[in-house]
Write a protein that holds these residues in place. Sequence first.
Motif, PDB file in Angstrom:
ATOM      1  N   ASN A 141       0.819  -1.216   0.000  1.00  0.00           N
ATOM      2  CA  ASN A 141       0.000   0.000   0.000  1.00  0.00           C
ATOM      3  C   ASN A 141       0.855   1.269   0.000  1.00  0.00           C
ATOM      4  N   MET A 142       2.007   1.196  -0.687  1.00  0.00           N
ATOM      5  CA  MET A 142       2.877   2.369  -0.784  1.00  0.00           C
ATOM      6  C   MET A 142       2.354   3.308  -1.862  1.00  0.00           C
ATOM      7  N   SER A 143       2.735   4.573  -1.730  1.00  0.00           N
ATOM      8  CA  SER A 143       2.454   5.548  -2.776  1.00  0.00           C
ATOM      9  C   SER A 143       3.183   5.114  -4.046  1.00  0.00           C
ATOM     10  N   PHE A 144       2.571   5.347  -5.195  1.00  0.00           N
ATOM     11  CA  PHE A 144       3.195   4.958  -6.461  1.00  0.00           C
ATOM     12  C   PHE A 144       4.422   5.816  -6.772  1.00  0.00           C
ATOM     13  N   SER A 145       4.632   6.881  -6.002  1.00  0.00           N
ATOM     14  CA  SER A 145       5.805   7.730  -6.227  1.00  0.00           C
ATOM     15  C   SER A 145       6.995   7.330  -5.351  1.00  0.00           C
ATOM     16  N   THR A 146       6.805   6.377  -4.430  1.00  0.00           N
ATOM     17  CA  THR A 146       7.888   5.957  -3.534  1.00  0.00           C
ATOM     18  C   THR A 146       8.974   5.235  -4.315  1.00  0.00           C
TER      19      THR A 146
ATOM     20  N   ASN B 238       7.616   1.534 -15.888  1.00  0.00           N
ATOM     21  CA  ASN B 238       8.679   1.776 -14.914  1.00  0.00           C
ATOM     22  C   ASN B 238       8.168   2.530 -13.684  1.00  0.00           C
ATOM     23  N   ARG B 239       6.862   2.493 -13.460  1.00  0.00           N
ATOM     24  CA  ARG B 239       6.227   3.135 -12.312  1.00  0.00           C
ATOM     25  C   ARG B 239       6.051   2.096 -11.203  1.00  0.00           C
ATOM     26  N   SER B 240       6.146   2.548  -9.961  1.00  0.00           N
ATOM     27  CA  SER B 240       5.963   1.651  -8.828  1.00  0.00           C
ATOM     28  C   SER B 240       4.602   0.968  -8.903  1.00  0.00           C
ATOM     29  N   ARG B 241       4.564  -0.289  -8.462  1.00  0.00           N
ATOM     30  CA  ARG B 241       3.303  -1.019  -8.404  1.00  0.00           C
ATOM     31  C   ARG B 241       2.676  -0.927  -7.018  1.00  0.00           C
ATOM     32  N   GLY B 242       3.279  -0.129  -6.122  1.00  0.00           N
ATOM     33  CA  GLY B 242       2.686   0.112  -4.812  1.00  0.00           C
ATOM     34  C   GLY B 242       3.119  -0.851  -3.720  1.00  0.00           C
ATOM     35  N   PHE B 243       4.128  -1.671  -4.013  1.00  0.00           N
ATOM     36  CA  PHE B 243       4.653  -2.545  -2.962  1.00  0.00           C
ATOM     37  C   PHE B 243       6.134  -2.781  -3.187  1.00  0.00           C
ATOM     38  N   GLY B 244       6.779  -3.301  -2.151  1.00  0.00           N
ATOM     39  CA  GLY B 244       8.206  -3.563  -2.267  1.00  0.00           C
ATOM     40  C   GLY B 244       8.679  -4.486  -1.162  1.00  0.00           C
TER      41      GLY B 244
ATOM     42  N   SER C 255       6.487  -0.685  14.264  1.00  0.00           N
ATOM     43  CA  SER C 255       6.333   0.770  14.175  1.00  0.00           C
ATOM     44  C   SER C 255       5.692   1.234  12.874  1.00  0.00           C
ATOM     45  N   LEU C 256       6.007   0.563  11.780  1.00  0.00           N
ATOM     46  CA  LEU C 256       5.584   1.065  10.468  1.00  0.00           C
ATOM     47  C   LEU C 256       4.268   0.486   9.969  1.00  0.00           C
TER      48      LEU C 256
ATOM     49  N   ARG D  91      -0.198   7.410   2.380  1.00  0.00           N
ATOM     50  CA  ARG D  91      -0.830   6.076   2.377  1.00  0.00           C
ATOM     51  C   ARG D  91      -0.512   5.358   3.682  1.00  0.00           C
ATOM     52  N   LYS D  92      -1.465   4.530   4.157  1.00  0.00           N
ATOM     53  CA  LYS D  92      -1.224   3.701   5.350  1.00  0.00           C
ATOM     54  C   LYS D  92      -0.532   2.420   4.904  1.00  0.00           C
ATOM     55  N   LEU D  93       0.696   2.252   5.357  1.00  0.00           N
ATOM     56  CA  LEU D  93       1.500   1.102   4.948  1.00  0.00           C
ATOM     57  C   LEU D  93       1.007  -0.194   5.584  1.00  0.00           C
ATOM     58  N   ARG D  94       1.159  -1.296   4.835  1.00  0.00           N
ATOM     59  CA  ARG D  94       0.979  -2.647   5.362  1.00  0.00           C
ATOM     60  C   ARG D  94       2.381  -3.281   5.364  1.00  0.00           C
ATOM     61  N   VAL D  95       2.881  -3.577   6.539  1.00  0.00           N
ATOM     62  CA  VAL D  95       4.256  -4.073   6.669  1.00  0.00           C
ATOM     63  C   VAL D  95       4.224  -5.381   7.444  1.00  0.00           C
TER      64      VAL D  95
END
Length: 81
Positions: free
Chosen positions: A7-12, A39-45, A61-62, A70-74
């Motif tokens: 659930n990351m921003s596509f600009s990360t 070549n754009r982020s798919r919103g996860f990593g 923490s994250l 965006r609210k991250l899912r980690v």
Amino acid sequence: MKINVGNMSFSTNDEELRDLFSAFGTVASVEVVTDSNTNRSRGFGFVVMPDESEGNAAIRSLNGSEFAGRKLRVNEIKPSE
């Protein structure tokens, strides 16, 4: 410890993700998954942290925290058996 970040921003980008996790300890590697055509982020990593206690601290923490709007899912990626 391998960590999934969703659930990351596509600009990360890789550097921003590394900076975010570096606050908790040593980061061995970072990969923001990108679309092969745009070549754009798919919103996860993925993040690899060699020290398990540092990785767990980052996850606690994250997960659910807001980053770049965006609210991250980690969570930890468990090895397949």
